[in-house]
Scaffold this motif. Structure first.
Motif, short mmCIF file in Angstrom:
data_model
loop_
_atom_site.label_atom_id
_atom_site.label_comp_id
_atom_site.label_asym_id
_atom_site.label_seq_id
_atom_site.Cartn_x
_atom_site.Cartn_y
_atom_site.Cartn_z
N TYR A 169 -17.61 57.80 64.31
CA TYR A 169 -18.79 58.68 64.42
C TYR A 169 -18.89 59.69 63.27
O TYR A 169 -19.81 60.51 63.25
CB TYR A 169 -18.74 59.45 65.75
N GLY A 170 -17.94 59.67 62.36
CA GLY A 170 -18.01 60.63 61.24
C GLY A 170 -17.76 62.06 61.68
O GLY A 170 -18.35 63.00 61.15
N ALA A 171 -16.85 62.24 62.66
CA ALA A 171 -16.58 63.59 63.21
C ALA A 171 -15.84 64.46 62.20
O ALA A 171 -15.21 63.96 61.26
CB ALA A 171 -15.75 63.45 64.48
N LYS A 172 -15.91 65.76 62.45
CA LYS A 172 -15.13 66.73 61.67
C LYS A 172 -14.32 67.59 62.63
O LYS A 172 -14.76 67.83 63.76
CB LYS A 172 -16.06 67.62 60.86
N GLU A 188 -10.21 61.94 57.04
CA GLU A 188 -9.21 62.47 56.10
C GLU A 188 -8.08 63.20 56.80
O GLU A 188 -7.03 63.46 56.20
CB GLU A 188 -9.88 63.42 55.11
N PHE A 189 -8.29 63.55 58.06
CA PHE A 189 -7.27 64.30 58.82
C PHE A 189 -5.99 63.47 58.97
O PHE A 189 -4.89 63.99 58.85
CB PHE A 189 -7.85 64.65 60.19
N VAL A 197 5.49 60.16 54.90
CA VAL A 197 6.01 59.34 56.00
C VAL A 197 6.41 60.20 57.22
O VAL A 197 6.57 59.68 58.32
CB VAL A 197 7.19 58.47 55.48
N HIS A 198 6.58 61.50 57.02
CA HIS A 198 7.08 62.34 58.10
C HIS A 198 5.99 62.87 59.03
O HIS A 198 6.29 63.52 60.03
CB HIS A 198 7.86 63.54 57.52
N ARG A 199 4.73 62.67 58.69
CA ARG A 199 3.65 63.23 59.50
C ARG A 199 2.54 62.21 59.67
O ARG A 199 2.45 61.25 58.91
CB ARG A 199 3.13 64.50 58.85
N GLU A 200 1.67 62.43 60.67
CA GLU A 200 0.55 61.50 60.88
C GLU A 200 -0.79 62.16 60.56
O GLU A 200 -1.83 61.51 60.61
CB GLU A 200 0.50 61.03 62.35
N ASN A 201 -0.78 63.46 60.29
CA ASN A 201 -2.04 64.16 60.03
C ASN A 201 -1.76 65.36 59.14
O ASN A 201 -0.61 65.69 58.88
CB ASN A 201 -2.70 64.60 61.34
N GLN A 202 -2.83 65.99 58.70
CA GLN A 202 -2.64 67.10 57.76
C GLN A 202 -2.68 68.47 58.43
O GLN A 202 -2.91 69.50 57.78
CB GLN A 202 -3.63 67.01 56.60
N LEU A 203 -2.45 68.52 59.75
CA LEU A 203 -2.41 69.81 60.46
C LEU A 203 -1.19 70.60 59.99
O LEU A 203 -0.06 70.10 60.05
CB LEU A 203 -2.30 69.53 61.97
N VAL A 265 -3.11 54.77 60.61
CA VAL A 265 -4.24 55.68 60.83
C VAL A 265 -5.38 54.82 61.38
O VAL A 265 -5.35 53.60 61.25
CB VAL A 265 -4.68 56.37 59.51
N PRO A 266 -6.42 55.45 61.98
CA PRO A 266 -7.58 54.63 62.37
C PRO A 266 -8.06 53.88 61.13
O PRO A 266 -8.28 54.48 60.08
CB PRO A 266 -8.60 55.67 62.85
#
Ligand SMILES: Cc1cc2nc3c(=O)[nH]c(=O)nc-3n(C[C@H](O)[C@H](O)[C@H](O)COP(=O)(O)OP(=O)(O)OC[C@H]3O[C@@H](n4cnc5c(N)ncnc54)[C@H](O)[C@@H]3O)c2cc1C
Length: 329
Positions: A169-172, A188-189, A197-203, A265-266
């Motif tokens: 859906y092109g969410a943000k 991009e998240f 390799v140690h993380r799944e997202n940029q939080l 990732v998706p």
């Protein structure tokens, strides 16, 4: 499980100001409790978000789209009248996850940030690459549930169903830290293992998700969602597909096709999207697009079965989104 402090946060600012220094947020607690029991995390403090008012909103505007608070549960996403009508694939993704009991507890914020279900990662006996070790045990081990795209240097699949739909859906996502807010596209998240390799997202360790925003769907947009599991319920998918089709008369102006349980990732199936663009959708075109989606797949020893599985399900999901016969699950 280690001993930790507990805070019932009373506001977003109070929650955010405590982040960093070994503090971890708790929403529904479904994944967090597993991570604690499996000793994958040993926090100094848990901050309970469920006591923060105002994080469970669902607001839709015809023009600007949908805003969702991070504490909205999967059950609410499934049953909300507006989401079901205008953002059907998100409602279906949430409504097919896990079990009714889990969906009543699990929040969209926690669903997006949950850690992968790879059995090597989850088992404290295996010090895999994701945990700072040298090896991805899945690459040459029991890899039947693992990735068929981007599976080097780590072969996890992303566990979140809502992530698959939100990318389509092109969410943000709005992320808040004590330093301020930023907005990141859902696409991009999520971070590939080849990037980190140690993380799944940029939080960041000092950030939380405070809102999920979905643009208003284009006029006449149609959506379909398919989940294939080994079991009907209580399990993550072995294949998951979201297809959105923006029509132009009897042709497809634009398609958005995202695969879950396919990659870390998706996974956006760009080749399939390109195959549909500007064309009249029929059985043959849907088959060609599904075939194109799998052209760059790189299966491991035990997950080659996912390629024909995805091909069939992508074809059916395209046809379902286009309102064509042959689109049933
Ligand atoms: C048997 C079973 C089957 C399942 N099947 C599926 C499935 O098919 N599809 C699927 O998608 N999921 C599935 N799940 C996973 C489940 O949906 C997730 O564990 C759940 O959504 C996590 O949400 P939560 O609110 O409980 O998060 P929590 O466990 O509270 O938190 C998870 C993580 O998110 C972080 N977090 C929470 N909220 C925020 C926020 N606002 N900002 C930043 N970080 C935050 C926490 O710090 C933690 O790291 C399944 C789970 C089980 C047990």
């Amino acid at each position: 499980m280690n001993a930790f402090e507990w805070t019932d946060a009373s506001s977003v600012d109070q929650a955010v100001n405590q982040l960093g220094n070994g503090t971890v947020l708790k929403a529904g607690g479904v994944d967090l409790l597993d991570l604690l029991k499996e000793r994958l995390i040993e926090p100094k403090r848990l901050v309970n978000l469920r006591t923060v008012p105002g994080l469970d909103h669902i607001q839709d505007d015809e023009q600007s789209g949908l805003k969702i608070g991070p504490l909205v549960t999967l059950a609410e996403l499934d049953s909300n009248r507006v989401i079901r009508k205008r953002y059907t694939a998100l409602a279906d993704a949430a409504g097919n996850a896990a079990t009714p009991q889990i969906r009543n507890m699990a929040t969209i914020g926690g669903n997006l940030v949950q850690r992968p279900r790879c059995w090597y990662f989850r088992n404290e006996q295996f010090h895999c690459k994701k945990k700072g070790g040298e090896l991805c045990y899945a690459q040459h081990g029991e890899n039947q549930y693992h990735a068929i795209f981007d599976n080097d240097p780590c072969a996890i699949v992303h566990p979140s169903a809502t992530a698959t739909a939100l990318v389509a859906y092109g969410a943000k996502l709005e992320l808040l830290s004590a330093k301020g807010k930023r907005e990141v596209a859902a696409e991009e998240f999520f971070v590939l293992p080849s990037v980190d390799v140690h993380r799944e997202n940029q939080l960041g360790a000092d950030e939380m998700i405070t809102e999920i925003r979905i643009p208003a769907p284009a006029a006449g947009m149609r959506a379909a969602y398919t989940k294939q599991g080994e079991k009907e319920s209580q399990d993550w998918p072995i294949a998951e597909i979201v297809v959105l089709i923006e029509p132009d008369g009897d042709r497809c102006k634009r398609a958005s096709i995202v695969l879950g349980a396919a990659a870390p990732v998706p996974h956006r199936a760009k080749e399939a999207e390109a195959a549909l663009q500007g064309k009249r959708i029929d059985e043959r075109l849907a088959r060609d697009a599904a075939h194109a989606a799998m052209a760059t797949a790189y299966p491991l020893e035990h997950n080659e079965y996912k390629i024909p599985l995805f091909e069939v399900l992508i074809r059916r999901t395209i046809l379902a989104a286009a309102g064509q016969p042959g689109g049933g699950a």
